[in-house]
Write a protein that holds these residues in place. Structure first.
Motif, PDB file in Angstrom:
ATOM      1  N   VAL A 193       9.668 -12.437  32.522  1.00 21.32           N
ATOM      2  CA  VAL A 193      10.812 -11.248  32.761  1.00 21.32           C
ATOM      3  C   VAL A 193      10.101  -9.949  32.707  1.00 21.32           C
ATOM      4  CG1 VAL A 193      12.724 -10.261  31.621  1.00 21.32           C
ATOM      5  CG2 VAL A 193      12.493 -12.519  31.287  1.00 21.32           C
ATOM      6  N   THR A 194      10.400  -9.098  33.847  1.00 19.98           N
ATOM      7  CA  THR A 194       9.777  -7.913  34.095  1.00 19.98           C
ATOM      8  C   THR A 194      10.898  -6.740  33.915  1.00 19.98           C
ATOM      9  OG1 THR A 194       9.903  -8.095  36.255  1.00 19.98           O
ATOM     10  CG2 THR A 194       8.251  -8.758  35.350  1.00 19.98           C
ATOM     11  N   GLY A 195      10.805  -5.667  33.308  1.00 23.36           N
ATOM     12  CA  GLY A 195      11.673  -4.895  33.177  1.00 23.36           C
ATOM     13  C   GLY A 195      11.104  -3.158  33.478  1.00 23.36           C
ATOM     14  N   VAL A 196      12.282  -2.386  33.390  1.00 22.65           N
ATOM     15  CA  VAL A 196      11.679  -0.923  33.723  1.00 22.65           C
ATOM     16  C   VAL A 196      12.313  -0.153  32.461  1.00 22.65           C
ATOM     17  CG1 VAL A 196      11.760   1.138  35.242  1.00 22.65           C
ATOM     18  CG2 VAL A 196      11.732  -1.335  36.032  1.00 22.65           C
ATOM     19  N   ALA A 197      11.558   0.669  31.877  1.00 25.17           N
ATOM     20  CA  ALA A 197      12.061   1.305  30.682  1.00 25.17           C
ATOM     21  C   ALA A 197      11.526   2.876  31.144  1.00 25.17           C
ATOM     22  CB  ALA A 197      11.534   0.882  29.317  1.00 25.17           C
ATOM     23  N   GLN A 198      12.676   3.911  30.809  1.00 27.24           N
ATOM     24  CA  GLN A 198      12.161   5.225  30.700  1.00 27.24           C
ATOM     25  C   GLN A 198      12.085   5.976  29.446  1.00 27.24           C
ATOM     26  OE1 GLN A 198      11.327   6.698  33.595  1.00 27.24           O
ATOM     27  NE2 GLN A 198      11.819   4.850  34.905  1.00 27.24           N
ATOM     28  N   VAL A 199      11.139   6.404  28.896  1.00 28.84           N
ATOM     29  CA  VAL A 199      10.984   7.008  27.309  1.00 28.84           C
ATOM     30  C   VAL A 199      10.442   8.290  27.554  1.00 28.84           C
ATOM     31  CG1 VAL A 199      10.520   4.533  26.313  1.00 28.84           C
ATOM     32  CG2 VAL A 199       8.741   5.962  26.987  1.00 28.84           C
ATOM     33  N   LYS A 200      10.490   9.117  26.461  1.00 27.98           N
ATOM     34  CA  LYS A 200      10.211  10.437  26.207  1.00 27.98           C
ATOM     35  C   LYS A 200       9.830  10.479  24.655  1.00 27.98           C
ATOM     36  CE  LYS A 200      12.341  14.242  27.073  1.00 27.98           C
ATOM     37  NZ  LYS A 200      12.388  14.794  26.108  1.00 27.98           N
ATOM     38  N   VAL A 201       9.109  11.466  24.347  1.00 32.94           N
ATOM     39  CA  VAL A 201       9.106  12.254  23.094  1.00 32.94           C
ATOM     40  C   VAL A 201      10.193  13.037  22.936  1.00 32.94           C
ATOM     41  CG1 VAL A 201       7.762  13.582  21.582  1.00 32.94           C
ATOM     42  CG2 VAL A 201       6.588  11.821  23.142  1.00 32.94           C
ATOM     43  N   MET A 202      10.787  12.844  21.644  1.00 32.76           N
ATOM     44  CA  MET A 202      12.035  13.683  21.151  1.00 32.76           C
ATOM     45  C   MET A 202      11.532  14.983  20.784  1.00 32.76           C
ATOM     46  SD  MET A 202      14.582  10.789  19.387  1.00 32.76           S
ATOM     47  CE  MET A 202      13.316   9.942  18.595  1.00 32.76           C
ATOM     48  N   THR A 203      12.474  15.978  21.060  1.00 33.02           N
ATOM     49  CA  THR A 203      11.836  17.437  20.788  1.00 33.02           C
ATOM     50  C   THR A 203      12.552  17.981  19.288  1.00 33.02           C
ATOM     51  OG1 THR A 203      13.741  18.403  21.793  1.00 33.02           O
ATOM     52  CG2 THR A 203      11.856  17.809  23.145  1.00 33.02           C
ATOM     53  N   GLU A 204      13.104  17.329  18.778  1.00 30.15           N
ATOM     54  CA  GLU A 204      13.422  17.816  17.387  1.00 30.15           C
ATOM     55  C   GLU A 204      12.358  18.006  16.255  1.00 30.15           C
ATOM     56  OE1 GLU A 204      15.012  15.589  19.009  1.00 30.15           O
ATOM     57  OE2 GLU A 204      17.211  15.928  19.292  1.00 30.15           O
ATOM     58  N   ASN A 205      12.613  18.948  15.542  1.00 32.36           N
ATOM     59  CA  ASN A 205      11.349  19.198  14.788  1.00 32.36           C
ATOM     60  C   ASN A 205      10.892  18.122  14.043  1.00 32.36           C
ATOM     61  OD1 ASN A 205      10.879  21.745  15.734  1.00 32.36           O
ATOM     62  ND2 ASN A 205      12.173  22.654  14.080  1.00 32.36           N
ATOM     63  N   GLU A 206      11.766  17.200  13.408  1.00 36.38           N
ATOM     64  CA  GLU A 206      11.205  16.325  12.417  1.00 36.38           C
ATOM     65  C   GLU A 206      10.753  15.193  13.339  1.00 36.38           C
ATOM     66  OE1 GLU A 206      13.258  13.263   8.890  1.00 36.38           O
ATOM     67  OE2 GLU A 206      14.331  15.005   9.864  1.00 36.38           O
ATOM     68  N   LEU A 207      11.370  14.591  14.091  1.00 37.17           N
ATOM     69  CA  LEU A 207      11.053  13.635  15.345  1.00 37.17           C
ATOM     70  C   LEU A 207       9.708  13.978  16.047  1.00 37.17           C
ATOM     71  CD1 LEU A 207      14.689  12.421  16.476  1.00 37.17           C
ATOM     72  CD2 LEU A 207      13.212  11.566  14.718  1.00 37.17           C
ATOM     73  N   LEU A 208       9.769  15.127  16.504  1.00 35.11           N
ATOM     74  CA  LEU A 208       8.390  15.635  16.954  1.00 35.11           C
ATOM     75  C   LEU A 208       7.450  15.497  16.124  1.00 35.11           C
ATOM     76  CD1 LEU A 208       7.318  16.854  19.609  1.00 35.11           C
ATOM     77  CD2 LEU A 208       7.797  19.027  18.716  1.00 35.11           C
ATOM     78  N   GLY A 209       7.647  15.866  14.742  1.00 32.06           N
ATOM     79  CA  GLY A 209       6.565  15.713  13.780  1.00 32.06           C
ATOM     80  C   GLY A 209       6.025  14.159  13.826  1.00 32.06           C
ATOM     81  N   TYR A 210       7.117  13.219  13.888  1.00 31.61           N
ATOM     82  CA  TYR A 210       6.694  11.807  13.899  1.00 31.61           C
ATOM     83  C   TYR A 210       5.787  11.530  15.228  1.00 31.61           C
ATOM     84  CZ  TYR A 210      10.207  11.431  10.036  1.00 31.61           C
ATOM     85  OH  TYR A 210      10.823  11.457   9.279  1.00 31.61           O
TER      86      TYR A 210
END
Length: 432
Positions: free
Chosen positions: A69-86
């Motif tokens: 199985v092959t797939g395509v995923a689009q991801v990015k870093v979240m910009t909220e301060n707490e999540l950006l810290g993670y």
């Protein structure tokens, strides 16, 4: 001394340390930050969308069929301060390739685990559901790394044992269709990414305008605040007016209710009088005629009763009077008969033996007719006897018994009459 560092909307600037030796990190997205020489540490992390192509080869499904199985995923870093810290804790200082490698391994691990719980048909026929399931399961893990999965689709499903081709031409066509959809979605995502990049560029361009708009907004907010206070006072005055009007309206309604109560009481009184009038009318039109009719029927019944009683009494008196008349008649007849017998007895006493003899002689023809009546129907009497003395004896016996019978019937003794003595004792006897 220090330098001013700027960063676009596709990157995040991380400033570590400060003038007082603090370890606090400052995150800046699409802006600028001040950094001290030899004290502050400046690092950058990408915020661009990263396209991943997870692939799981020869993974056994729930039925033991090995598929790829092959797939395509689009991801990015979240910009909220707490999540950006993670995200900074996990990926700060790493290249985009390294970041994509970590996220790709996480996605492929969840993809492999979910493949082991589904059948080939479920994966093949409902790819959207399969992709949604992978995204839901993997999102919490990558979220703890400050990464957001924007989209995830299944690009291709195939096997080396031709299991999928054996499902039929319809399923093969569906697989081809899904593959085309995957390509189209990838191209669509590329177009979306291009549009997002243009949008981010425009965001940087209009950043200054945004600050100017912020100042204008502050002014408008002040005006709005003043207007709010004015409107509040107006609203309070209006509310007080409406409250007073409502109270007056309530008092008016209470007065109307009292008026309605009085009217209702009068209406009830009128209805009660109408009931009494109707009752009297019914008494006059129904009860009184009914009582009169009942009295009439009672009087007629009494008349018929009295008539019957009087008729019975008259009939009884009639029977009684008839009985008394008959009794009087019988009594009179009896008295007359008694008087007749008494007179006869007195006559007999006066006349003596001559009268008695006359009476006997008068009665003898009647007695003789009665005795001879049976002989009138006899045409001939023949006396058969060889003994002449027997016939003579019978005649003598008859003559001897006749006076006794007459004496018993009439009380007259014929033996004392001379004529009969001669008859009973004849001078000669004739033999027959």
């Amino acid at each position: 001394m220090g330098n001013c560092h700027t960063v676009g909307p596709n990157e995040a600037l991380v400033v570590s340390g400060g003038c007082c030796g603090s370890d606090q990190k400052t995150y800046v997205v699409g802006g600028w930050a001040w950094a001290w020489w030899l004290i502050s540490d400046i690092q950058r992390i990408t915020l661009e969308i990263m396209t991943l192509q997870p692939k799981c080869e020869d993974v056994e499904t729930a039925e033991g069929v090995a598929i790829t199985v092959t797939g395509v995923a689009q991801v990015k870093v979240m910009t909220e301060n707490e999540l950006l810290g993670y995200a900074c804790e996990q990926f700060l200082g790493k290249s985009v390739i390294e970041i994509k490698s970590v996220i790709l391994q996480t996605l492929e691990g969840h993809l492999r685990a979910i493949l082991g719980t589904l059948t080939v048909e479920q994966i093949y026929q409902d790819r959207d559901r399969f992709a949604t399931l992978v995204r839901e399961v993997a999102s919490p893990d990558v979220g703890r790394m400050g990464i957001e999965i924007l989209s995830f689709t299944i690009k291709d499903v195939y096997d080396k044992v031709e299991y999928l081709s054996s499902l039929g031409k319809t399923q093969t066509a569906a697989v081809q269709r899904d593959a085309d959809i995957g390509v189209a979605e990838a191209e669509r995502d590329a177009g979306i990414r291009e549009a997002e990049c243009k949008r981010e560029m425009m965001d940087v361009k209009f950043l200054a305008d945004t600050k100017m708009a912020d100042s204008k907004r502050e002014l408008e907010m002040q005006k709005a605040s003043f207007n709010q206070e004015v409107n509040t006072k107006k609203a309070e005055a209006q509310l007080a007016y409406e409250l007073q009007a409502a109270k007056q309206q309530q008092n008016i309604r209470l007065e109307e209710i009292e008026i309605e109560v009085v009217q209702r009481k009068k209406q009830i009184t009128i209805e009660e009088k109408e009931v009494i009038r109707t009752e009297k009318e019914l008494v006059a039109t129904v009860k009184r005629p009914a009582e009169a009719e009942a009295y009439k029927m009672q009087q007629l019944a009494e008349g018929r009763k009295i008539k019957t009683v009087l008729t019975a009494q008259a009939e009884a008196d009639k029977i009684r009077l008839i009985g008394e008349a008959e009794a009087s008649s019988i009594e009179a007849v009896g008295k007359a008969e008694a008087e007749k017998m008494r007179l006869k007895a007195e006559a007999y006493q006066q006349y003596g033996e001559a009268a008695k003899t006359a009476l006997v002689l008068e009665a003898l023809p009647m007695i003789a007719s009665k005795v001879a009546a049976p002989l009138a129907r006899t045409s001939e009497i023949v006396i058969l006897s060889g003994d002449g003395s027997r016939v003579t004896g019978e005649v003598n016996r008859l003559l001897a018994e006749l006076p006794v019978s007459v004496n018993a019937l009439t009380g007259v003794d014929l033996t004392k009459i001379p004529l009969l003595q001669k008859m009973m004792n004849p001078p000669c006897q004739t033999a027959m």
